[in-house]
Design an enzyme around this catalytic site. Structure first.
Site, PDB file in Angstrom:
ATOM      1  N   LYS A  81       0.778  -1.236  -0.074  1.00 35.36           N
ATOM      2  CA  LYS A  81       0.027  -0.011  -0.061  1.00 35.36           C
ATOM      3  C   LYS A  81       0.700   1.328  -0.040  1.00 35.36           C
ATOM      4  O   LYS A  81       0.659   2.201  -0.746  1.00 35.36           O
ATOM      5  CB  LYS A  81      -0.931  -0.160   1.183  1.00 35.36           C
ATOM      6  CG  LYS A  81      -1.718  -1.328   1.373  1.00 35.36           C
ATOM      7  CD  LYS A  81      -2.648  -1.002   2.837  1.00 35.36           C
ATOM      8  CE  LYS A  81      -2.042  -1.041   4.071  1.00 35.36           C
ATOM      9  NZ  LYS A  81      -1.664  -2.455   4.285  1.00 35.36           N
ATOM     10  N   ARG A 136      -9.404   0.709   9.000  1.00 35.16           N
ATOM     11  CA  ARG A 136      -9.103  -0.735   9.277  1.00 35.16           C
ATOM     12  C   ARG A 136     -10.246  -1.132  10.177  1.00 35.16           C
ATOM     13  O   ARG A 136     -10.030  -2.363  10.391  1.00 35.16           O
ATOM     14  CB  ARG A 136      -7.893  -0.510  10.368  1.00 35.16           C
ATOM     15  CG  ARG A 136      -6.583  -0.831   9.372  1.00 35.16           C
ATOM     16  CD  ARG A 136      -5.371  -0.421  10.783  1.00 35.16           C
ATOM     17  NE  ARG A 136      -4.170  -1.442  10.153  1.00 35.16           N
ATOM     18  CZ  ARG A 136      -3.166  -0.798   9.803  1.00 35.16           C
ATOM     19  NH1 ARG A 136      -3.190   0.456   9.655  1.00 35.16           N
ATOM     20  NH2 ARG A 136      -2.065  -1.577   9.618  1.00 35.16           N
ATOM     21  N   ARG A 176      11.975  -6.227   5.224  1.00 34.48           N
ATOM     22  CA  ARG A 176      11.730  -4.864   4.792  1.00 34.48           C
ATOM     23  C   ARG A 176      12.676  -3.694   5.523  1.00 34.48           C
ATOM     24  O   ARG A 176      12.834  -3.957   6.738  1.00 34.48           O
ATOM     25  CB  ARG A 176      10.309  -4.485   4.941  1.00 34.48           C
ATOM     26  CG  ARG A 176       9.872  -3.378   4.783  1.00 34.48           C
ATOM     27  CD  ARG A 176       8.484  -3.035   4.534  1.00 34.48           C
ATOM     28  NE  ARG A 176       7.763  -3.025   6.038  1.00 34.48           N
ATOM     29  CZ  ARG A 176       6.097  -2.808   5.702  1.00 34.48           C
ATOM     30  NH1 ARG A 176       5.700  -2.515   4.839  1.00 34.48           N
ATOM     31  NH2 ARG A 176       5.648  -3.009   7.065  1.00 34.48           N
ATOM     32  N   ARG A 216      11.322  -1.393  11.007  1.00 37.40           N
ATOM     33  CA  ARG A 216      10.115  -1.170  11.923  1.00 37.40           C
ATOM     34  C   ARG A 216      10.299  -2.035  13.143  1.00 37.40           C
ATOM     35  O   ARG A 216      10.410  -3.322  12.890  1.00 37.40           O
ATOM     36  CB  ARG A 216       8.942  -0.958  11.127  1.00 37.40           C
ATOM     37  CG  ARG A 216       8.609   0.146  10.323  1.00 37.40           C
ATOM     38  CD  ARG A 216       7.211   0.016   9.659  1.00 37.40           C
ATOM     39  NE  ARG A 216       6.259  -0.647  10.281  1.00 37.40           N
ATOM     40  CZ  ARG A 216       4.844  -0.771   9.817  1.00 37.40           C
ATOM     41  NH1 ARG A 216       4.666  -0.147   8.288  1.00 37.40           N
ATOM     42  NH2 ARG A 216       3.811  -1.311  10.366  1.00 37.40           N
ATOM     43  N   ARG A 266      -0.715  -8.802  13.625  1.00 38.51           N
ATOM     44  CA  ARG A 266      -1.115  -7.873  12.622  1.00 38.51           C
ATOM     45  C   ARG A 266      -2.120  -8.479  11.420  1.00 38.51           C
ATOM     46  O   ARG A 266      -2.989  -7.822  11.124  1.00 38.51           O
ATOM     47  CB  ARG A 266      -0.022  -6.941  11.874  1.00 38.51           C
ATOM     48  CG  ARG A 266       0.778  -6.100  12.953  1.00 38.51           C
ATOM     49  CD  ARG A 266       2.036  -5.913  12.724  1.00 38.51           C
ATOM     50  NE  ARG A 266       2.331  -4.975  11.357  1.00 38.51           N
ATOM     51  CZ  ARG A 266       3.520  -4.727  10.546  1.00 38.51           C
ATOM     52  NH1 ARG A 266       4.469  -5.430  11.053  1.00 38.51           N
ATOM     53  NH2 ARG A 266       3.461  -4.164   9.626  1.00 38.51           N
TER      54      ARG A 266
HETATM   55  P1  AMP Z   1       0.841   0.379   9.182  1.00 36.68           P
HETATM   56  O1  AMP Z   1       2.133   1.307   9.047  1.00 36.68           O
HETATM   57  O2  AMP Z   1      -0.355   0.753   8.333  1.00 36.68           O
HETATM   58  O3  AMP Z   1       0.897  -1.118   9.231  1.00 36.68           O
HETATM   59  O4  AMP Z   1       0.363   0.447  10.983  1.00 36.68           O
HETATM   60  C1  AMP Z   1       1.482   0.057  12.000  1.00 36.68           C
HETATM   61  C2  AMP Z   1       0.488   0.025  13.072  1.00 36.68           C
HETATM   62  O5  AMP Z   1      -0.217   1.300  13.547  1.00 36.68           O
HETATM   63  C3  AMP Z   1      -0.699  -0.949  13.136  1.00 36.68           C
HETATM   64  O6  AMP Z   1      -0.136  -2.306  13.281  1.00 36.68           O
HETATM   65  C4  AMP Z   1      -1.594  -0.418  14.162  1.00 36.68           C
HETATM   66  O7  AMP Z   1      -0.889  -0.711  15.577  1.00 36.68           O
HETATM   67  C5  AMP Z   1      -1.286   0.866  13.862  1.00 36.68           C
HETATM   68  N1  AMP Z   1      -2.454   1.587  13.127  1.00 36.68           N
HETATM   69  C6  AMP Z   1      -2.385   2.264  12.061  1.00 36.68           C
HETATM   70  N2  AMP Z   1      -3.483   2.470  11.276  1.00 36.68           N
HETATM   71  C7  AMP Z   1      -4.296   2.169  12.198  1.00 36.68           C
HETATM   72  C8  AMP Z   1      -5.685   2.344  12.139  1.00 36.68           C
HETATM   73  N3  AMP Z   1      -6.169   2.835  10.993  1.00 36.68           N
HETATM   74  N4  AMP Z   1      -6.575   1.752  13.193  1.00 36.68           N
HETATM   75  C9  AMP Z   1      -5.815   1.210  14.264  1.00 36.68           C
HETATM   76  N5  AMP Z   1      -4.499   1.268  14.468  1.00 36.68           N
HETATM   77  C10 AMP Z   1      -3.954   1.543  13.361  1.00 36.68           C
END
Ligand code: AMP
Length: 214
Positions: free
Chosen positions: A13, A87, A126, A160, A171
């Site tokens: 994404k 989400r 990554r 990360r 996740r």
């Molecule tokens: P991402 O970078 O999108 O993979 O997000 C990393 C982490 O941030 C996720 O595993 C969640 O802990 C939190 N997170 C990001 N976006 C959301 C969302 N829309 N709702 C809830 N938690 C989020």
């Protein structure tokens, strides 16, 4: 045009969003990036979410909806790309309301579909450039031998904290339990389309463009 890129962690994404930003002048809104920024700046909210994020669980709807509301109210854009948001169904409803308040709407939802085994391989390999966010992969797109980012020349690279096998299991489970129902939700609204997220970045980019321009 306002779009959502939907898909599990590691589906690509962020990579596709960056391409759309470059080529179409859209603005990427990644709640993951906003939360990581808050964590790194040591804000109260950042401290509150750090543990939840490290475990791979979802942060509360209130927090992420608040972040998106603030960005939408303060950013001028020729279209938004929502990356990692919504989400949950509650977040999806909130997004529709926020856009409506602004006299805007959602135009398309593109799901990037990738099998779990490929996601695990991608995520555990990554890293990203600390300056510009260019994404690298130890196997398919290693950091250049001179240690300089191909995009900006930066020399600091990050992994990360949640890109490990254990967090990834949580996740993925959160994705299937809480986020994948959005596929049906947007299908019912006739907005959903699906692209194979496995393959060359350029081919995936072309497939995404085809869906958006349809
Ligand atoms: P991402 O970078 O999108 O993979 O997000 C990393 C982490 O941030 C996720 O595993 C969640 O802990 C939190 N997170 C990001 N976006 C959301 C969302 N829309 N709702 C809830 N938690 C989020």
């Amino acid at each position: 045009m306002n779009i959502i890129l939907l898909g599990p962690p590691g589906a690509g994404k962020g990579t596709q969003a960056r391409i759309l930003v470059e080529e179409r002048g859209m603005v990427q809104l990644s709640t993951g990036d906003m939360l990581r920024d808050a964590k790194e700046s040591g804000t109260e909210m950042g401290k509150k979410v750090a543990d939840v994020m490290a475990k791979g669980q979802l942060v509360t709807d209130e927090i992420v909806i608040g972040l998106i509301r603030e960005k939408l109210q303060t950013t001028e854009a020729n279209g938004f790309i929502f990356d990692g948001f919504p989400r949950t169904l509650k977040q999806a409803d909130a997004l529709a309301e926020l856009l409506e308040e602004m006299g805007q709407k959602l135009d398309a939802v593109v799901e990037l579909r990738v099998q779990d085994e490929a996601l695990v391989k991608r995520i555990t390999a990554r890293s990203t450039c600390g300056s510009c966010g260019e994404v690298y992969n130890d196997i398919t797109k290693p950091i250049p031998a001179d240690g300089k980012c191909i995009n900006c020349g930066g020399s600091e690279f990050k992994r990360r904290a949640d890109d490990n096998a254990e967090s990834l299991r949580t996740r993925l489970m959160e994705y299937y339990k809480q986020t994948s129902p959005l596929i049906g939700y947007y299908y019912a609204l006739r907005m959903h389309s699906r692209v194979d997220g496995l393959g060359e970045i350029g081919d995936i980019k072309a497939a995404v463009a085809e869906k958006l321009d349809a």
